[in-house]
Design an enzyme around this catalytic site. Sequence first.
Site, PDB file in Angstrom:
ATOM      1  N   ALA A   1      -8.315 -35.091  36.233  1.00 45.47           N
ATOM      2  CA  ALA A   1      -9.242 -34.199  35.352  1.00 45.47           C
ATOM      3  C   ALA A   1     -10.416 -35.250  35.076  1.00 45.47           C
ATOM      4  O   ALA A   1     -11.462 -34.767  34.911  1.00 45.47           O
ATOM      5  CB  ALA A   1      -8.392 -34.123  34.045  1.00 45.47           C
ATOM      6  N   GLY A   2     -10.252 -36.605  34.817  1.00 40.65           N
ATOM      7  CA  GLY A   2     -11.348 -37.418  34.462  1.00 40.65           C
ATOM      8  C   GLY A   2     -12.425 -37.469  35.588  1.00 40.65           C
ATOM      9  O   GLY A   2     -13.560 -37.468  35.393  1.00 40.65           O
TER      10      GLY A   2
ATOM     11  N   CYS B   1       0.379 -43.914  29.251  1.00 38.28           N
ATOM     12  CA  CYS B   1      -0.481 -44.288  30.284  1.00 38.28           C
ATOM     13  C   CYS B   1      -0.605 -45.783  30.602  1.00 38.28           C
ATOM     14  O   CYS B   1      -0.596 -46.100  31.716  1.00 38.28           O
ATOM     15  CB  CYS B   1      -1.894 -43.721  29.943  1.00 38.28           C
ATOM     16  SG  CYS B   1      -2.610 -44.526  28.379  1.00 38.28           S
TER      17      CYS B   1
ATOM     18  N   SER C   1      -5.617 -37.274  32.600  1.00 37.75           N
ATOM     19  CA  SER C   1      -5.267 -37.711  34.060  1.00 37.75           C
ATOM     20  C   SER C   1      -6.524 -37.964  34.520  1.00 37.75           C
ATOM     21  O   SER C   1      -7.857 -37.819  34.397  1.00 37.75           O
ATOM     22  CB  SER C   1      -4.676 -36.819  34.917  1.00 37.75           C
ATOM     23  OG  SER C   1      -5.568 -35.554  34.986  1.00 37.75           O
TER      24      SER C   1
ATOM     25  N   GLU D   1     -10.791 -42.257  29.326  1.00 37.42           N
ATOM     26  CA  GLU D   1      -9.502 -43.161  29.413  1.00 37.42           C
ATOM     27  C   GLU D   1      -8.410 -42.542  30.284  1.00 37.42           C
ATOM     28  O   GLU D   1      -8.025 -41.439  29.730  1.00 37.42           O
ATOM     29  CB  GLU D   1      -8.995 -43.399  27.924  1.00 37.42           C
ATOM     30  CG  GLU D   1      -8.088 -44.795  27.811  1.00 37.42           C
ATOM     31  CD  GLU D   1      -6.684 -44.146  27.599  1.00 37.42           C
ATOM     32  OE1 GLU D   1      -5.969 -44.374  28.902  1.00 37.42           O
ATOM     33  OE2 GLU D   1      -6.223 -43.858  26.758  1.00 37.42           O
TER      34      GLU D   1
ATOM     35  N   GLU E   1       1.260 -42.090  39.265  1.00 35.90           N
ATOM     36  CA  GLU E   1       1.632 -42.164  38.048  1.00 35.90           C
ATOM     37  C   GLU E   1       2.653 -40.932  37.577  1.00 35.90           C
ATOM     38  O   GLU E   1       2.482 -39.811  37.934  1.00 35.90           O
ATOM     39  CB  GLU E   1       0.574 -41.871  36.943  1.00 35.90           C
ATOM     40  CG  GLU E   1       0.886 -41.859  35.456  1.00 35.90           C
ATOM     41  CD  GLU E   1      -0.389 -41.695  34.663  1.00 35.90           C
ATOM     42  OE1 GLU E   1      -0.484 -42.714  33.593  1.00 35.90           O
ATOM     43  OE2 GLU E   1      -1.158 -41.023  34.906  1.00 35.90           O
TER      44      GLU E   1
ATOM     45  N   LYS F   1     -11.291 -31.050  20.756  1.00 39.64           N
ATOM     46  CA  LYS F   1     -10.656 -29.994  21.625  1.00 39.64           C
ATOM     47  C   LYS F   1      -9.394 -30.514  21.919  1.00 39.64           C
ATOM     48  O   LYS F   1      -9.104 -31.474  22.755  1.00 39.64           O
ATOM     49  CB  LYS F   1     -11.296 -29.687  22.968  1.00 39.64           C
ATOM     50  CG  LYS F   1     -10.786 -28.388  23.726  1.00 39.64           C
ATOM     51  CD  LYS F   1      -9.594 -28.178  24.077  1.00 39.64           C
ATOM     52  CE  LYS F   1      -9.269 -29.097  25.292  1.00 39.64           C
ATOM     53  NZ  LYS F   1      -7.935 -29.057  26.024  1.00 39.64           N
TER      54      LYS F   1
END
Length: 488
Positions: A232-233, A284, A229, A250, A383, A176
Amino acid sequence: MTTNGDNGLLFIGGDFRRASATVPVVEAATEEVLGHAACASPADIDDAVAAAHGPEAKAWSAADARERAQVLKRYAAALHSRASATATLVSRENGMPISLSRDVNGAFPAALVGYYAKLVAKGETEETRPALIGHTIVRREPIGVVGAITPWNYPQALAVMKLAPALAAGCPVVLKAAPETALDSLVFAEAAVEAGLPPGVLSVVPGDASAGAHLVTHPGVGKVAFTGSSAAGRLIGAACGELIRPVTLELGGKSAAVILDDADVESTVAGLRSASFANNGQTCHLSSRILVPRSRYGEFVEAIGAMVRGLVVGDPVDERTEIGPLVSAKQRDRVLGYIAAGKASGARLVAGGTVPAEQDRGWFVAPTLFADVDNADRIAQEEIFGPVVVIIAYRDDAEAIGIANDSEFGLAGTVWSSDTDRATDLARAIRTGSVGVNGYQLDIRAPFGGVKASGLGRELGPEGLESYQVTKSIYRVGQAPPDPAPLR
């Protein structure tokens, strides 16, 4: 079939097909529409997962690893033949300078597929271990269908960090891709057709967050691999925890560059050009917090400021460009919001802080440097994901380590010193997934990943392959172990 910008294509079960919904992909430097990308629906995701459970995909999982390696070698060659065009396409999609894109989006995918093809070809699926009574056969088997969800900042590199080891392990993959860089994701599909990857082994389904959420919780998925991010993780990790589903995450970073008091100014500042500003700050693992000893603070602030002001901002497909545009207007406005927060915090603006006056279109932000920053400030803790770097002063090595570790993140970092052994000792004390000494460069043979809010699991190296395998023990009670193979 040859894809092009105005297509809205999905790749499912070995075939290209048009999606029922599309979204425009806009060139970061010109704000003009490059093409239209598919926006996968839940039904499309269902079809892709069903294809991954089809007979051809099951045969791939059951095949000898050496047979898969031969196909992957052809796949690497097919990706290599497209490297130049792919690199340019990504630069136009997300603003990455072509000098970087040529390596990470052009050369890297083929190299990594080739690496895992060699690794799996020389590995053994089973090993025999003596037991108290009899012996045990320990098998490594594919973990199952992989749902891979990738972001827009390094679209080819971050996707292949999942595709290559998963395919080598025998796992079918549903990729995706992010809508901002959906066009280049179809390169993986074109190369798969050319290489003869069996239908269903790889599907490419660009889509939005709802498509990703459907893939994460799909009952036919055996593992999720996500880069993106930390916010979301956390959602994906929670969903996989509820399902007791393996997941690799990650995530974000706010890494520290620790400059020791014996560091050479010229070489350190030269190294920070890429360690702190690669891909316009949309990376990142960047060293976005620069820790400088008070004894040399003014010297380094002046030198780093001069470097930042000298970075060449411009068209990402121009070889001279070091800083291109950000991926979208939304991302540019987000970064400008952080710059405003930095100014309001009382930090000293040394360079940048604006939209470049000479850029009349595109989503540009001038490379920006703040000094006199407190590590508790937002611009030091959150971040930003843009070309914004902060300088923080410290007294001694112990305080530098404390500041470096005073972060919810733990993805990367760098240490700069004329004494490599001293720098390495300090690197050992930083709680993070990776540290560069006098530079930073991922190594495909070594694991990469984070701790704390920067993620779970590892990619690259043998560890990356192992994360797509599950071990099975077959206890042969009362049986003598087989004779060892004769030496040749």
